[in-house]
Every structure is written in C-alpha cells, then in structure tokens.
Design an enzyme around this catalytic site. Structure first.
Site, PDB file in Angstrom:
ATOM      1  N   ILE A  17      54.169   7.771  61.322  1.00 13.68           N
ATOM      2  CA  ILE A  17      54.678   6.420  62.118  1.00 13.68           C
ATOM      3  C   ILE A  17      53.685   6.130  63.314  1.00 13.68           C
ATOM      4  O   ILE A  17      53.401   4.883  63.593  1.00 13.68           O
ATOM      5  CB  ILE A  17      55.925   6.783  62.829  1.00 13.68           C
ATOM      6  CG1 ILE A  17      57.100   6.855  61.546  1.00 13.68           C
ATOM      7  CG2 ILE A  17      56.639   5.523  63.887  1.00 13.68           C
ATOM      8  CD1 ILE A  17      58.474   7.542  62.174  1.00 13.68           C
ATOM      9  N   TYR A 151      65.934  19.829  67.868  1.00 20.62           N
ATOM     10  CA  TYR A 151      65.245  18.700  67.733  1.00 20.62           C
ATOM     11  C   TYR A 151      66.304  17.570  68.058  1.00 20.62           C
ATOM     12  O   TYR A 151      65.989  16.624  68.902  1.00 20.62           O
ATOM     13  CB  TYR A 151      64.821  18.622  66.126  1.00 20.62           C
ATOM     14  CG  TYR A 151      64.147  17.042  66.028  1.00 20.62           C
ATOM     15  CD1 TYR A 151      63.060  16.645  66.331  1.00 20.62           C
ATOM     16  CD2 TYR A 151      64.927  16.239  65.385  1.00 20.62           C
ATOM     17  CE1 TYR A 151      62.490  15.315  66.054  1.00 20.62           C
ATOM     18  CE2 TYR A 151      64.468  14.932  64.871  1.00 20.62           C
ATOM     19  CZ  TYR A 151      63.348  14.375  65.438  1.00 20.62           C
ATOM     20  OH  TYR A 151      62.721  13.297  64.975  1.00 20.62           O
ATOM     21  N   LYS A 155      65.989  14.648  71.278  1.00 22.83           N
ATOM     22  CA  LYS A 155      65.946  13.333  71.034  1.00 22.83           C
ATOM     23  C   LYS A 155      67.196  12.717  71.825  1.00 22.83           C
ATOM     24  O   LYS A 155      67.170  11.516  72.042  1.00 22.83           O
ATOM     25  CB  LYS A 155      66.036  13.050  69.363  1.00 22.83           C
ATOM     26  CG  LYS A 155      64.759  13.512  68.864  1.00 22.83           C
ATOM     27  CD  LYS A 155      63.813  12.542  69.500  1.00 22.83           C
ATOM     28  CE  LYS A 155      62.116  12.912  68.580  1.00 22.83           C
ATOM     29  NZ  LYS A 155      60.991  12.117  69.040  1.00 22.83           N
TER      30      LYS A 155
END
Length: 265
Positions: A17, A151, A155
């Site tokens: 990305i 994770y 986030k």
C-alpha cells in the site's frame, strides 16, 4: 495535478500500500520520502519514480530518532513538508495465549507509538504548510479477528489517536489528521503470508463470496486513489475522520458461520 510541489513522507513504502501511495503521489506532482526495511526494493522504487522526485531512508521506524531523521531528510531535500502517511506496520498473528507483554509492546511501538512520534517530529513543518497527516489503519481496528489480537489493539489505538489529534491539531495548528482503514488488500506481503500458510500463489483467484462479494479483494492502487483525496487540498479542513475501505459493512454485518476455509486476513 492534485499534489503539485507537495513533499510527503510515506512510511513502509518499499512495497504494498505504501508503494502504491508513493507512486500515485508522484504521479499527482508530489515529492516523496520512501521508507522501509528492504533496501533493494526501496532503491527500485526510487529508480522508478526518479531521484528528483523520491529519496530513500532505510531504518526500522521504532528506533530512537528514526522519525526525526525522516523529517530531516524531507526538509534537507526539498525545504518543506506538506504531509505524512503513517503506513509502516507489523502485521503479525497472535491471540490471548500467545501475546505476552514484550510482544504487545513491540507491536504497539511500530504500529501506534512510531506514528505518534512521526507526527510530533513533523508538526512544526506541517503547521507552516497547513499540512495533513494520513494514518493507514485497518478494519481490524473495530475489533479484529481472534488471531490478530495485538495487531487489532494497535490499530484501535491508532484510530483513537487519529480522532483525538484530528480535533486538536486542526484547531491549534491548522493540520488535519485522518485515517483510512483498509480491508483485505492483495499486497506482496499478503501473498507471502498465505504461502507460509500452505496456500498456492493463486489463492486469491477463487475466494468465497463471504469474504469477497465482488469476486476479488482490494488492490493497493485502490487504497492509494483514496489516499490522494485526503492528502490534497480537495479535502479542505475535514479532520478527525476514519474511513473504512472494504467491500462490505464492518459494523452490523452478520458474523460468518464458518471461518475455517480461509486463513486470517
């Protein structure tokens, strides 16, 4: 060109990305700092984009002083800084049994604390340019999967930071802070992770509609296209927003009854 003469730091941009965002930013007239851990891949990106448009910095983002060195490179190269994209992240499986304190701290250092430190280091220059921060989160921020515990925590924290600073910095510094939460994206790392799970390299060509209603998952270029709006002046003073980029609703959708056919996203 929507980003003409803007200088943008894109962390984690040697692949995936981040690379797609850097490519799109240069195509729209920006200069970019390419950052990551893979020097060979980074050099290839710089060669593709041109040395006049891109500079490379190879360093682990959570190392002391790394974020300041990224800012210094941008300023020394082009004299100003207009935006940062916090994209670098550790995507690692873990659950309640496998997540100890050291592991959780490590994930938070890279995925949440380092983005905060880059914002701090860049803020004096972003204030001058009335610039933008774009954090790249994940739809896992809303709760995440059982085997993406650390994770997902990181986030979720990033999302709260985006909303908090999105309010504070637009008021105090004229700097907007927003976040994109991509869903399942077909990156080089995702292909590698699925290979490690024993899947063929073509696993993404035949996915159940449950996971890919459109018949495929997202491409990095589609995330990059969305990023340009938030990095450009087109988004005006909009700040503190979190935008989910997935092909189905993340809130209110019925939970899948059988998750055994596809490894974690």
């Amino acid at each position: 060109m929507r980003l003409r003469d803007k200088v943008i730091i894109v962390t984690g941009s040697t692949m995936g990305i981040g690379k797609a965002i850097a490519r799109k930013a240069v195509a729209e007239g920006a200069k970019v700092i390419i950052h990551g851990l893979e020097e060979d891949l980074g050099l290839a990106v710089v060669q593709e984009l041109g040395g006049e448009n891109a500079k490379l910095h190879i360093e682990e983002i959570s190392v002391d002083g790394a974020t300041q060195r990224l800012v210094d490179l941008a300023i020394n190269s082009w004299g100003h800084l207009d935006a940062i994209v916090n994209n670098a992240a550790l995507v690692v499986p873990s659950n309640i049994s496998t997540t100890d304190k050291a592991f959780l701290n490590r994930v938070l250092e890279v995925n949440t604390i380092a983005p905060f430190q880059l914002i701090q280091a860049a803020l004096p220059f972003l204030t001058k340019s009335h610039g933008a921060v774009l954090n790249i989160g994940s739809v896992n921020a809303w709760s995440g999967e059982p085997n993406l515990l650390a994770y997902s925590i990181s986030k979720g924290a990033l999302m709260t930071m985006t909303r908090n600073l999105g309010d504070a910095l637009i008021r105090e510094n004229g700097v907007k802070v927003n976040q994109l939460n991509p869903g399942w994206v077909l990156t080089e790392k995702e292909i590698e992770r699925k290979r490690e799970h024993g899947l063929a390299d073509t696993w993404y060509e035949d996915l159940p509609a449950l996971y890919a209603p459109a018949g495929r998952i997202l491409w990095p270029e589609e995330i990059a296209a969305a990023a340009i709006y938030w990095l450009s002046d087109e988004s005006g003073p909009i700040s503190g927003q979190v935008i989910d980029l997935e092909q189905y609703p993340m809130i209110g959708r019925n939970a899948p009854k059988d998750t055994s056919t596809i490894p974690n996203k």
